[in-house]
Design a protein around this motif. Structure first.
Motif, PDB file in Angstrom:
ATOM      1  N   VAL A  22       0.839  -1.201   0.000  1.00  0.00           N
ATOM      2  CA  VAL A  22       0.000   0.000   0.000  1.00  0.00           C
ATOM      3  C   VAL A  22       0.879   1.259   0.000  1.00  0.00           C
ATOM      4  N   PHE A  23       1.904   1.237   0.857  1.00  0.00           N
ATOM      5  CA  PHE A  23       2.779   2.411   0.970  1.00  0.00           C
ATOM      6  C   PHE A  23       3.528   2.685  -0.337  1.00  0.00           C
ATOM      7  N   THR A  24       4.078   1.620  -0.942  1.00  0.00           N
ATOM      8  CA  THR A  24       4.835   1.830  -2.180  1.00  0.00           C
ATOM      9  C   THR A  24       3.895   2.147  -3.352  1.00  0.00           C
ATOM     10  N   SER A  25       2.644   1.670  -3.291  1.00  0.00           N
ATOM     11  CA  SER A  25       1.668   2.061  -4.310  1.00  0.00           C
ATOM     12  C   SER A  25       1.450   3.562  -4.243  1.00  0.00           C
ATOM     13  N   ALA A  77      -9.548  14.008   2.100  1.00  0.00           N
ATOM     14  CA  ALA A  77      -9.172  12.592   2.090  1.00  0.00           C
ATOM     15  C   ALA A  77      -7.708  12.366   2.477  1.00  0.00           C
ATOM     16  N   TRP A  78      -7.481  11.367   3.344  1.00  0.00           N
ATOM     17  CA  TRP A  78      -6.131  10.879   3.628  1.00  0.00           C
ATOM     18  C   TRP A  78      -5.656  10.088   2.409  1.00  0.00           C
ATOM     19  N   PRO A  79      -4.410  10.333   1.950  1.00  0.00           N
ATOM     20  CA  PRO A  79      -4.027   9.752   0.662  1.00  0.00           C
ATOM     21  C   PRO A  79      -3.626   8.268   0.675  1.00  0.00           C
ATOM     22  N   ILE A  80      -3.333   7.674   1.850  1.00  0.00           N
ATOM     23  CA  ILE A  80      -2.896   6.258   1.816  1.00  0.00           C
ATOM     24  C   ILE A  80      -3.942   5.372   2.496  1.00  0.00           C
ATOM     25  N   VAL A  81      -4.972   5.024   1.732  1.00  0.00           N
ATOM     26  CA  VAL A  81      -6.041   4.171   2.241  1.00  0.00           C
ATOM     27  C   VAL A  81      -6.181   3.004   1.279  1.00  0.00           C
ATOM     28  N   SER A  82      -6.521   1.840   1.811  1.00  0.00           N
ATOM     29  CA  SER A  82      -6.757   0.724   0.897  1.00  0.00           C
ATOM     30  C   SER A  82      -7.747  -0.246   1.503  1.00  0.00           C
ATOM     31  N   SER A 139       5.067   9.919  -7.142  1.00  0.00           N
ATOM     32  CA  SER A 139       6.422  10.247  -7.574  1.00  0.00           C
ATOM     33  C   SER A 139       6.819   9.420  -8.792  1.00  0.00           C
ATOM     34  N   PRO A 140       6.965  10.093  -9.952  1.00  0.00           N
ATOM     35  CA  PRO A 140       7.385   9.362 -11.158  1.00  0.00           C
ATOM     36  C   PRO A 140       8.749   8.697 -10.957  1.00  0.00           C
ATOM     37  N   ASP A 141       9.636   9.370 -10.212  1.00  0.00           N
ATOM     38  CA  ASP A 141      10.951   8.785  -9.957  1.00  0.00           C
ATOM     39  C   ASP A 141      10.822   7.456  -9.222  1.00  0.00           C
ATOM     40  N   TRP A 142       9.953   7.468  -8.196  1.00  0.00           N
ATOM     41  CA  TRP A 142       9.767   6.250  -7.424  1.00  0.00           C
ATOM     42  C   TRP A 142       9.236   5.135  -8.317  1.00  0.00           C
ATOM     43  N   LYS A 143       8.246   5.494  -9.146  1.00  0.00           N
ATOM     44  CA  LYS A 143       7.629   4.499 -10.008  1.00  0.00           C
ATOM     45  C   LYS A 143       8.672   3.890 -10.947  1.00  0.00           C
ATOM     46  N   ALA A 144       9.565   4.753 -11.465  1.00  0.00           N
ATOM     47  CA  ALA A 144      10.553   4.263 -12.428  1.00  0.00           C
ATOM     48  C   ALA A 144      11.657   3.455 -11.748  1.00  0.00           C
ATOM     49  N   GLN A 145      12.070   3.910 -10.557  1.00  0.00           N
ATOM     50  CA  GLN A 145      13.247   3.272  -9.941  1.00  0.00           C
ATOM     51  C   GLN A 145      12.907   2.095  -9.038  1.00  0.00           C
ATOM     52  N   VAL A 146      11.755   2.192  -8.360  1.00  0.00           N
ATOM     53  CA  VAL A 146      11.457   1.171  -7.363  1.00  0.00           C
ATOM     54  C   VAL A 146      10.159   0.428  -7.682  1.00  0.00           C
ATOM     55  N   ALA A 151       5.937  -0.667  -6.980  1.00  0.00           N
ATOM     56  CA  ALA A 151       5.082  -1.070  -5.868  1.00  0.00           C
ATOM     57  C   ALA A 151       5.003  -2.582  -5.771  1.00  0.00           C
ATOM     58  N   ALA A 152       5.227  -3.110  -4.570  1.00  0.00           N
ATOM     59  CA  ALA A 152       5.111  -4.550  -4.340  1.00  0.00           C
ATOM     60  C   ALA A 152       5.116  -4.804  -2.838  1.00  0.00           C
ATOM     61  N   THR A 153       4.909  -6.049  -2.437  1.00  0.00           N
ATOM     62  CA  THR A 153       4.900  -6.373  -1.013  1.00  0.00           C
ATOM     63  C   THR A 153       6.300  -6.284  -0.418  1.00  0.00           C
TER      64      THR A 153
END
Lengths: 318, 300, 344
Positions: free
Chosen positions: C164-167, C271-276, C173-180, C182-184
């Motif tokens: 959830v956090f990495t999602s 809205a809080w941005p990190i909800v799942s 962050s485009p940088d995050w998406k490209a470099q790292v 989202a996964a468990t």
């Protein structure tokens, strides 16, 4: 006496030979069962790890990348961490265990040996998850607040080795893991050493003492040479546990897939990465296959360690 | 076996026999060195005892407050419902005993085979080798193996699978200690027994086992202690059970798995139960060890 | 040998006791385990269904239901449509939860620190290494930020919380998406791992200047110092139940295939941005229709009576309309022998 037993012998030996054959068969099949069991475990790990070996080839062994998102996996860091933590743990544990065993067999007053020996053995009875919790709640804060800053101040600027003692004092990391592992294997090694030291026939020791040897000289010249093979066996027992120890390490290693430059840096061991990542791995995925391949590699490492120790022992025992 | 073996190698050419003063000095140095070594050994033992005390104290400190009658009389319940650990305690007892009961005879026979039948045979060396490898096998991998042979094919987690996983861990520990202990028995003892006409298997059972009893029992106890606290092999075999269940064909609760899950939870009562469980399992295993030792004492 | 006979006696006794009636077994995500256990307690008393839920991780939950070793699986990450189809699984949500950042900054009170989302990503990328970095100072004019190194802490174990956090970091962050991505578990660029929510919390408490992320329930129960985050609408919000509910309400539930709604960085102003949401996986072709029916009875009971329990444990209950849609999907998709609907 022999007259009385003689008539009974033929009947006895016929029954005995049936019993002997049965007993030998039972013992042999138990041995074969263990052989089959381990082969089955290793084979199943190898088969399930095959997709990963196929995908990455031999590079899997040295590649330090581990990226579940890009599906790139390498075993370099966990292999490094497993070997380093186990060796460090042995370096810390063997002298202490030897000291304890020496104390318990030669130095301690006779009435004191049993309670102290029992207490040390009880240390081996503590479950590994408890070591993990204890390590995390007791050792990690001590390491983070006191030991690591102290070592950084003291050794951090020493040329050549200073880099080993630098970095943020998280309290976790390679050194902490090795420390917890050392505590876990001390009782194993100490108890085995004490047991084998006790098997030295007293007459050998007494004659040495009689010639004016000090306690240490008796230890060095009589007890250790007499028991060398079994002592190494006890150390191997400890090394085995350190290599495969899972739960305690997961609490304190920091699970990070970088080759740590510092002893305080976080790292990985094969067993800890398998335990930490397995619950989030999907059947049929390259990640799961890589984890099982790691398991296979751990068995190979155990094989190598044991083979080396056998080789070292052979010329002396022959 | 003369004393000149060790330190004597470093003696000066003149030798103590010629010069009385050198002899005295050497003797002083030897005694001084001996004292330093002895002090270090005492220090090592004290460190060992302090470590044990530290672990026990941590458990008492965190666990005693959470310990009450409800821990033994109630099963695990959700946060805020004042649950206990009854199902986990019983589940652990059943699986540990059954695992040990399955693994010990096999380990004993393998150890006997290695010591009495196959000391230097190829097969014997192979068995000894793989048994030692099994000893260092991470327990989670053994759990995974049992998962593939007993959980997946039968379509469900079960207490039996947990017992088998624990048994596989018991075997190599018992093998190692049994073989080591049997090997230490002097051959003369066996020869004496065979000379009076006793068959080999009776020599082994009546003489060797009896002589090695202490060591073998210690090995079994080490094995019990090891598996009683095992978490990893149970996670994917007996899984755990929130409810009271004694059925070996159903998922079964265990203390280590419950501790593992509760210790990291957000809720204080679960965390407290985890420490109470940790206290119970540690002191339970320690008590078992002590009782067994007391029982063994008269024979030794 | 006494040991052996005792063990045998216990084994025999165990077999004669036999399996209990109405027991259902589920396994998977750790995050909802407390609320499932609490629902299980209520359901046992009210409708006689005994739930055994074991927290073995989301990936484990998916594997187990695919292998049909449990009656239902549970996962924090939604399973993609093709995989559901291939394994004949139905997916539905049960509750929602939030992930919150926690910090250890002496002199900075809880919920005072404002973290623009891209800065949070840069901290975990190792690009921002000091708390008095100009960009952090700029966002926090009213807070005195110390000259202390930032020590990022993350989950050492694979976890739904990390997913959830990495999602979220990938979304902002485009940088995050490209470099790292989202996964468990991911390839972290900086920082140190700690096992479980408790490990992260303890490590953050231990290390001055540390930052970590945990489930909201964990932060609240243990009174950890959380921070504000900037949401999609540009507002800084504190982690509160109201902010979480606002995020849930802003989610587009109706157009989400298999209920795999995305509640990360939703548009709501509060809205809080990190909800799942967290999900249940149920076989569409159950081996044992009766057990499967009991699973549905159980969650139906939880939907009707479990909202208060969920809130008391700091989870967010599903909107009523979603619950109805879930029931409709049970009726439509889960078939027993002769293709008859199990849920009537």
């Amino acid at each position: 006496m022999s007259d009385a037993t003689l008539p009974l012998r033929p009947a006895g030996s016929r029954a005995a030979s049936v019993g002997d054959r049965f007993f030998a068969l039972a013992a042999t099949s138990a041995g074969v069962l263990v052989l089959v069991l381990l082969s089955a475990i290793i084979l199943s790990l190898f088969v399930e790890g095959l997709p990963s070996f196929r995908a990455f080839g031999l590079n899997f062994l040295i590649d330090t990348d581990w990226d579940p998102v890009q599906e790139v996996f390498g075993a370099g860091v966990p292999i490094f961490g497993t070997v380093v933590t186990a060796v460090l743990a042995l370096l810390l544990a063997v002298p202490l265990a030897f000291g304890i065993a020496f104390y318990l067999t030669e130095i301690a007053p006779a009435w004191f040996r049993r309670p102290v020996g029992t207490a040390i053995e009880l240390l081996a009875a503590v479950p590994s998850i408890i070591y993990g919790m204890w390590g995390f709640f007791v050792i990690v804060p001590i390491m983070g607040d006191d030991v690591q800053p102290f070592l950084t101040d003291w050794l951090g600027d020493v040329p050549w080795i200073g880099f080993l003692f630098q970095g943020a004092p998280f309290g976790t990391g390679i050194l902490t893991a090795a420390l917890v592992l050392a505590v876990m294997i001390i009782p194993f090694i100490a108890a085995t050493m004490r047991d084998v030291f006790n098997t030295v026939p007293p007459v050998f020791k007494e004659s040495a003492y009689g010639l004016g040897c000090t306690t240490w000289e008796v230890m060095r010249s009589i007890v250790v040479p007499y028991t060398r093979a079994s002592v190494v066996g006890g150390i191997m027992l400890g090394l085995g546990r350190a290599l495969g120890e899972t739960m305690a390490v997961t609490f304190v290693i920091g699970n990070t897939n970088r080759i740590p430059t510092s002893l305080f840096g976080p790292g990985n061991t094969i067993a800890s990465i398998v335990a930490l990542e397995f619950p989030e791995s999907h059947t049929g995925s390259l990640k799961l296959s890589s984890l099982l391949a790691l398991g296979f590699i751990l068995f190979v490492i155990s094989f190598i360690v044991l083979a080396i120790s056998r080789l070292l022992l052979r010329p002396r025992s022959a | 076996m003369s004393t000149t073996m060790g330190p004597a190698g470093r003696m000066p050419a003149s030798g103590p026999t010629r010069d009385r003063r050198v002899a005295d000095m050497l003797s002083r140095r030897r005694k001084w060195f001996d004292r330093v070594v002895q002090a270090l050994c005492i220090a090592a033992t004290v460190i060992g005892l302090v470590l044990l005390a530290s672990i026990l104290f941590t458990l008492l400190w965190r666990g005693v407050g959470a310990l009450g009658l409800h821990v033994f009389t109630r099963s695990t319940l959700p946060p805020g419902s004042h649950g206990g650990l009854l199902n986990a305690i019983v589940g652990s007892l059943v699986q540990t005993l059954a695992g040990t009961a399955i693994g010990t005879p096999i380990g004993l026979m393998v150890g006997t085979y290695l010591s009495e039948y196959a000391r230097n045979s190829v097969l014997g060396n192979a068995v000894r080798f793989v048994s030692d490898v099994l000893l260092s096998a991470p327990s989670i991998l053994i759990g995974l193996f049992v998962y593939t042979i007993l959980v997946e094919p039968f379509g469900g987690f079960s207490g039996i699978a947990g017992c088998v996983a624990l048994a596989i861990i018991v075997v190599p520990i018992v093998v190692r200690t049994t073989e080591d202990m049997l090997r230490l028995i002097p051959t003369e003892l066996r020869e004496a027994a065979v000379a009076v006409g006793a068959p080999k298997w009776r020599v082994i059972v009546l003489i060797c086992y009896r002589a090695a009893l202490d060591g073998i029992a210690t090995g079994i106890l080490l094995a019990v202690a090891r598996v009683a606290g095992e978490t990893a092999p149970l996670l994917f075999t007996s899984l755990g059970n929130l409810n009271w269940s004694l059925s070996l064909t159903q998922p079964m609760s265990s203390l280590p798995v419950t501790i593992y899950q509760y210790a990291g939870s957000a809720f204080d009562d679960w965390v407290d139960l985890a420490w109470a469980g940790a206290l119970l399992i540690t002191f339970g295993v320690l008590a078992l060890n002590i009782v067994a030792r007391v029982m063994l004492r008269p024979r030794s | 040998m006494k040991l052996v006979s005792t063990a045998l006696a216990i084994t025999l006794a165990a077999f004669t006791v036999g399996a209990q009636a109405q027991q259902i077994t589920g396994a998977g995500a750790t995050f909802p385990a407390p609320v499932y256990a609490k629902w299980g307690e209520a359901a046992k008393a009210a409708i006689g269904i005994e739930l055994n839920y074991q927290a073995i991780g989301s990936g484990g939950g998916q594997n187990q239901i695919i292998n049909r070793t449990v009656d239902f699986g549970a996962s924090d990450a939604p399973v993609d449509g093709a995989k559901l189809e291939q394994n004949h699984l139905l997916q539905f949500p049960t509750v929602m939860g939030a992930v919150v950042p926690i910090v250890n900054l002496p002199g900075v009170e809880a919920n005072k620190l404002k973290l623009p989302s891209e800065l949070l990503a840069d901290i975990y990328l190792g690009k921002i290494t000091k708390w008095n970095d100009p960009r952090l100072v700029e966002a926090n004019r009213d807070v005195k930020l110390p000259n202390v190194a930032i020590a990022p802490v993350y989950r050492a174990d694979g976890s739904g919380t990390t997913f959830v956090f990495t999602s979220y970091l990938s979304a902002v962050s485009p940088d995050w998406k490209a470099q790292v991505g989202a996964a468990t578990s991911v390839k972290w660029a900086a920082g140190n791992g700690a096992k479980g929510n408790d490990g992260v919390a303890a490590t953050v408490k231990q290390v001055r200047g540390a930052i970590g992320y945990v489930e909201y329930a964990y932060a609240k129960q243990n009174k950890l110092a959380t921070t504000q985050l900037r949401n999609k609408a540009g507002q800084f919000v504190s982690p509160t139940l109201a902010a979480f509910t606002a995020a849930a309400d802003a989610g587009d539930w109706h157009n989400a295939p298999n209920f795999a709604v995305n509640l990360i960085d939703t548009a709501g102003t509060e809205a809080w941005p990190i909800v799942s949401a967290t999900f249940i996986l149920l076989p569409k072709n159950p081996v044992d229709p009766e057990r499967s029916a009991n699973v549905m009875k159980f969650f139906d009971f939880a939907f009707k009576n479990g909202d208060e329990i969920a809130t008391s444990l700091d989870y967010i209950a599903l909107p009523a309309g979603v619950k109805d849609a879930v029931r409709a999907s049970w009726h439509a998709d889960i078939r027993g022998p002769g293709l008859a609907a199990i849920w009537k």
